[in-house]
Design an enzyme around this catalytic site. Structure first.
Site, PDB file in Angstrom:
ATOM      1  N   ASN A 132     -29.804  -8.446 -12.271  1.00 36.38           N
ATOM      2  CA  ASN A 132     -29.336  -7.415 -13.188  1.00 36.38           C
ATOM      3  C   ASN A 132     -29.840  -7.751 -14.592  1.00 36.38           C
ATOM      4  O   ASN A 132     -30.209  -8.894 -14.868  1.00 36.38           O
ATOM      5  CB  ASN A 132     -27.799  -7.347 -13.165  1.00 36.38           C
ATOM      6  N   HIS A 165     -24.029   6.522  -0.154  1.00 39.01           N
ATOM      7  CA  HIS A 165     -23.493   7.683  -0.876  1.00 39.01           C
ATOM      8  C   HIS A 165     -24.277   8.965  -0.604  1.00 39.01           C
ATOM      9  O   HIS A 165     -24.109   9.936  -1.334  1.00 39.01           O
ATOM     10  CB  HIS A 165     -23.463   7.387  -2.391  1.00 39.01           C
ATOM     11  N   CYS A 179     -19.937  25.018   8.548  1.00 42.81           N
ATOM     12  CA  CYS A 179     -20.167  24.431   9.887  1.00 42.81           C
ATOM     13  C   CYS A 179     -20.470  22.936   9.822  1.00 42.81           C
ATOM     14  O   CYS A 179     -20.594  22.287  10.853  1.00 42.81           O
ATOM     15  CB  CYS A 179     -21.286  25.172  10.620  1.00 42.81           C
ATOM     16  N   ASN A 196     -27.778   4.343  -3.929  1.00 41.50           N
ATOM     17  CA  ASN A 196     -28.597   5.381  -4.569  1.00 41.50           C
ATOM     18  C   ASN A 196     -28.853   6.556  -3.639  1.00 41.50           C
ATOM     19  O   ASN A 196     -28.936   6.398  -2.426  1.00 41.50           O
ATOM     20  CB  ASN A 196     -29.931   4.787  -5.028  1.00 41.50           C
TER      21      ASN A 196
HETATM   22  C1  BJW Z   1     -30.658  -2.987 -14.057  1.00 41.51           C
HETATM   23  C2  BJW Z   1     -31.811  -2.453 -14.580  1.00 41.51           C
HETATM   24  C3  BJW Z   1     -32.988  -3.060 -14.203  1.00 41.51           C
HETATM   25  C4  BJW Z   1     -30.221  -1.270 -15.330  1.00 41.51           C
HETATM   26  N1  BJW Z   1     -32.953  -4.099 -13.384  1.00 41.51           N
HETATM   27  N2  BJW Z   1     -30.644  -4.020 -13.252  1.00 41.51           N
HETATM   28  C5  BJW Z   1     -10.403   0.751  -5.221  1.00 41.51           C
HETATM   29  C6  BJW Z   1     -10.057   0.429  -6.502  1.00 41.51           C
HETATM   30  C7  BJW Z   1     -10.237   1.350  -7.537  1.00 41.51           C
HETATM   31  C8  BJW Z   1     -10.768   2.617  -7.290  1.00 41.51           C
HETATM   32  C9  BJW Z   1     -11.108   2.933  -6.011  1.00 41.51           C
HETATM   33  C10 BJW Z   1     -10.915   2.007  -4.989  1.00 41.51           C
HETATM   34  N3  BJW Z   1     -11.356   2.575  -3.847  1.00 41.51           N
HETATM   35  C11 BJW Z   1     -11.823   3.821  -4.128  1.00 41.51           C
HETATM   36  C12 BJW Z   1     -11.656   4.069  -5.428  1.00 41.51           C
HETATM   37  C13 BJW Z   1     -12.040   5.344  -6.131  1.00 41.51           C
HETATM   38  C14 BJW Z   1     -13.508   5.475  -6.412  1.00 41.51           C
HETATM   39  C15 BJW Z   1     -13.953   4.342  -7.318  1.00 41.51           C
HETATM   40  O1  BJW Z   1     -14.520   3.354  -6.912  1.00 41.51           O
HETATM   41  N4  BJW Z   1     -13.727   4.500  -8.586  1.00 41.51           N
HETATM   42  C16 BJW Z   1     -14.136   3.484  -9.553  1.00 41.51           C
HETATM   43  C17 BJW Z   1     -14.975   4.143 -10.645  1.00 41.51           C
HETATM   44  C18 BJW Z   1     -12.933   2.760 -10.057  1.00 41.51           C
HETATM   45  N5  BJW Z   1     -14.284   5.470  -5.176  1.00 41.51           N
HETATM   46  C19 BJW Z   1     -14.430   6.562  -4.471  1.00 41.51           C
HETATM   47  O2  BJW Z   1     -13.929   7.616  -4.805  1.00 41.51           O
HETATM   48  C20 BJW Z   1     -15.242   6.443  -3.197  1.00 41.51           C
HETATM   49  N6  BJW Z   1     -14.488   7.036  -2.161  1.00 41.51           N
HETATM   50  C21 BJW Z   1     -13.508   6.423  -1.566  1.00 41.51           C
HETATM   51  O3  BJW Z   1     -13.327   5.237  -1.716  1.00 41.51           O
HETATM   52  O4  BJW Z   1     -12.732   7.224  -0.762  1.00 41.51           O
HETATM   53  C22 BJW Z   1     -11.477   6.739  -0.325  1.00 41.51           C
HETATM   54  C23 BJW Z   1     -10.550   6.553  -1.530  1.00 41.51           C
HETATM   55  C24 BJW Z   1     -10.548   7.455  -2.575  1.00 41.51           C
HETATM   56  C25 BJW Z   1      -9.689   7.259  -3.675  1.00 41.51           C
HETATM   57  C26 BJW Z   1      -8.872   6.127  -3.718  1.00 41.51           C
HETATM   58  C27 BJW Z   1      -8.909   5.219  -2.659  1.00 41.51           C
HETATM   59  C28 BJW Z   1      -9.759   5.425  -1.558  1.00 41.51           C
HETATM   60  C29 BJW Z   1     -16.517   7.254  -3.287  1.00 41.51           C
HETATM   61  C30 BJW Z   1     -17.444   6.725  -4.310  1.00 41.51           C
HETATM   62  C31 BJW Z   1     -18.671   7.605  -4.378  1.00 41.51           C
HETATM   63  C32 BJW Z   1     -19.491   7.225  -5.565  1.00 41.51           C
HETATM   64  N7  BJW Z   1     -20.292   8.277  -5.900  1.00 41.51           N
HETATM   65  C33 BJW Z   1     -21.210   8.119  -7.030  1.00 41.51           C
HETATM   66  C34 BJW Z   1     -21.738   9.469  -7.432  1.00 41.51           C
HETATM   67  C35 BJW Z   1     -22.655   9.980  -6.399  1.00 41.51           C
HETATM   68  C36 BJW Z   1     -23.009  11.317  -6.842  1.00 41.51           C
HETATM   69  C37 BJW Z   1     -24.374  11.410  -7.386  1.00 41.51           C
HETATM   70  O5  BJW Z   1     -25.182  10.470  -7.416  1.00 41.51           O
HETATM   71  O6  BJW Z   1     -24.594  12.496  -7.786  1.00 41.51           O
HETATM   72  O7  BJW Z   1     -22.268   7.224  -6.700  1.00 41.51           O
HETATM   73  S1  BJW Z   1     -20.515   7.382  -8.461  1.00 41.51           S
HETATM   74  C38 BJW Z   1     -21.944   6.606  -8.999  1.00 41.51           C
HETATM   75  O8  BJW Z   1     -21.610   5.202  -9.083  1.00 41.51           O
HETATM   76  C39 BJW Z   1     -22.977   6.769  -7.875  1.00 41.51           C
HETATM   77  C40 BJW Z   1     -23.439   5.345  -7.708  1.00 41.51           C
HETATM   78  O9  BJW Z   1     -23.973   5.173  -6.396  1.00 41.51           O
HETATM   79  C41 BJW Z   1     -22.214   4.528  -7.978  1.00 41.51           C
HETATM   80  C42 BJW Z   1     -22.461   3.109  -8.336  1.00 41.51           C
HETATM   81  O10 BJW Z   1     -23.126   3.017  -9.561  1.00 41.51           O
HETATM   82  P1  BJW Z   1     -24.251   1.923  -9.750  1.00 41.51           P
HETATM   83  O11 BJW Z   1     -25.320   2.131  -8.762  1.00 41.51           O
HETATM   84  O12 BJW Z   1     -23.637   0.591  -9.769  1.00 41.51           O
HETATM   85  O13 BJW Z   1     -24.851   2.344 -11.173  1.00 41.51           O
HETATM   86  P2  BJW Z   1     -24.339   1.981 -12.639  1.00 41.51           P
HETATM   87  O14 BJW Z   1     -24.961   2.926 -13.568  1.00 41.51           O
HETATM   88  O15 BJW Z   1     -22.880   1.843 -12.684  1.00 41.51           O
HETATM   89  O16 BJW Z   1     -24.927   0.505 -12.896  1.00 41.51           O
HETATM   90  C43 BJW Z   1     -26.316   0.273 -13.039  1.00 41.51           C
HETATM   91  C44 BJW Z   1     -26.525  -1.213 -13.151  1.00 41.51           C
HETATM   92  O17 BJW Z   1     -27.906  -1.474 -13.186  1.00 41.51           O
HETATM   93  C45 BJW Z   1     -25.926  -1.814 -14.439  1.00 41.51           C
HETATM   94  O18 BJW Z   1     -25.219  -3.004 -14.098  1.00 41.51           O
HETATM   95  C46 BJW Z   1     -27.147  -2.167 -15.282  1.00 41.51           C
HETATM   96  O19 BJW Z   1     -26.969  -3.324 -16.078  1.00 41.51           O
HETATM   97  C47 BJW Z   1     -28.181  -2.410 -14.200  1.00 41.51           C
HETATM   98  N8  BJW Z   1     -29.572  -2.213 -14.578  1.00 41.51           N
HETATM   99  N9  BJW Z   1     -31.442  -1.366 -15.420  1.00 41.51           N
HETATM  100  C48 BJW Z   1     -31.737  -4.543 -12.953  1.00 41.51           C
HETATM  101  N10 BJW Z   1     -34.160  -2.601 -14.703  1.00 41.51           N
HETATM  102 ZN    ZN Z   2     -23.299  26.457   8.368  1.00 44.91          ZN
END
Ligand code: BJW
Ligand code: ZN
Length: 291
Positions: free
Chosen positions: A263, A146, A157, A129
């Site tokens: 979850n 992140h 810079c 987060n």
């Molecule tokens: C509850 C609840 C309650 C609700 N109690 N629970 C390998 C395989 C495939 C793809 C890739 C790979 N390696 C890299 C990739 C590409 C990509 C990726 O993973 N894509 C996938 C979508 C397939 N990853 C990247 O690009 C990363 N970079 C990287 O790896 O660089 C090198 C590279 C690049 C490309 C290829 C290979 C290598 C960077 C990832 C950065 C993620 N950024 C984000 C956005 C940030 C911007 C912002 O916030 O403005 O981060 S994406 C977004 O998802 C955000 C989150 O941190 C992240 C995770 O989401 P999260 O936290 O899990 O949220 P939700 O909404 O998905 O889930 C919520 C959960 O809560 C649910 O399960 C609900 O049920 C639950 N819930 N209420 C308990 N009350």
């Molecule tokens: Zn600067």
């Protein structure tokens, strides 16, 4: 340790361990608490679900849209390049929402657990987060994988600074309305946040890891190190679909750490783990962490 983590970074083969592990249900909370009591190193890996009860929308699901866009289309270097104005409006909106939100019972239970147990255990919170709520709840040993909504990075810079201004610049005041009828964004680039160093003046961007961008090596190293030695891991409110974070806990489970997921619904990683506690983590975490 982290090298091996990086080696398997792009591999989704980690999912193959799914079938070999049994998932226990919420009734084993007492047993999980016993494991937690005797643990020496604990990692809590959190995602957007932990902040849902603070009113911050998660990424996947109905609340994950701003205007007509999902995060995957705006949280990219390409989107910022083609419209820094639109992307800054999106982040301005989210900064304002998160600043008004309060840490909930889940964040507080984690911070209190650390405060109470950190003399006998190493406790690390690794969060995906960017909303700052773990820090505001009092978590100390916190790794923000992140980035953070309240940090900026100069595109020229590269200086990273904490910035809690509201609005972050005059041109963004009264902007960022999430109404889906708003189309485009027209703030001139010169009026967006800029580096204050007179020798630089570059355009600032949110210090956040966007899709397709690598995580900071030092941050990844620190997280990998904590994951590789913990004996208990709590996976809280994450869909476990975004890499590299998605592979941390399955790898820990594979090497023998006890992993418990909190979850409201099962995720693709649920079968990899030992425990699954269904329900809002604002309710389940205070129960689990009351050791
Ligand atoms: C509850 C609840 C309650 C609700 N109690 N629970 C390998 C395989 C495939 C793809 C890739 C790979 N390696 C890299 C990739 C590409 C990509 C990726 O993973 N894509 C996938 C979508 C397939 N990853 C990247 O690009 C990363 N970079 C990287 O790896 O660089 C090198 C590279 C690049 C490309 C290829 C290979 C290598 C960077 C990832 C950065 C993620 N950024 C984000 C956005 C940030 C911007 C912002 O916030 O403005 O981060 S994406 C977004 O998802 C955000 C989150 O941190 C992240 C995770 O989401 P999260 O936290 O899990 O949220 P939700 O909404 O998905 O889930 C919520 C959960 O809560 C649910 O399960 C609900 O049920 C639950 N819930 N209420 C308990 N009350
Ligand atoms: Zn600067």
């Amino acid at each position: 340790m982290c090298i091996s983590l990086l080696r398997t970074y792009s591999s989704i083969a980690v999912r193959s361990i799914k079938s070999t592990m049994a998932v226990r249900q919420s009734s084993d909370m007492a047993k999980f608490r016993e494991a937690l009591k005797s643990a020496k190193e604990v990692v809590i890996l959190s995602g957007a679900g932990i902040s849902a009860e603070s009113g911050i929308p998660t990424f996947r699901g109905a609340g994950g849209f701003w205007r007509k866009y999902n995060s995957q289309s705006l949280a990219t270097p390409g989107a910022f390049k083609s419209s820094p104005s639109l992307v800054w409006e999106f982040y301005h909106y989210r900064r304002e929402v998160a600043a008004k939100a309060q840490p909930n019972a889940g964040h507080i239970a984690i911070a209190e657990f650390e405060a109470k147990c950190s003399t006998e255990k190493k406790i690390t919170v690794i969060t995906q987060n960017v909303d700052n709520l773990h820090g505001r709840a009092g978590s100390k040993n916190l790794i923000e994988l992140h980035g953070n909504l309240y940090k900026t990075r100069c595109t020229k810079c590269k200086e990273v600074l904490v910035n809690t201004d509201s609005p972050i610049c005059e041109a963004l005041s009264d902007r960022g309305d999430p109404d889906s009828t708003f189309i485009g964004s027209d703030i001139p680039v010169n009026s967006l946040p800029h580096c204050k160093k007179t020798t630089c003046g570059g355009l600032l961007r949110p210090h956040i890891v966007w899709f397709g961008e690598g995580l900071e090596p030092a941050v990844l190293e620190k997280a990998g190190s904590a994951m590789s030695t913990c004996d208990v891991c709590l996976v809280v409110g994450t869909s476990s679909v975004v890499y590299p974070a998605a592979m941390f806990a399955p790898q820990a489970a594979q090497r023998g750490a006890i992993v418990a997921e909190f979850n409201i619904e099962p995720t693709p990683a649920t079968p990899d783990f030992h425990y699954y506690f269904e329900g809002p983590c604002g309710t389940t975490l205070p129960q689990a962490l009351a050791v």
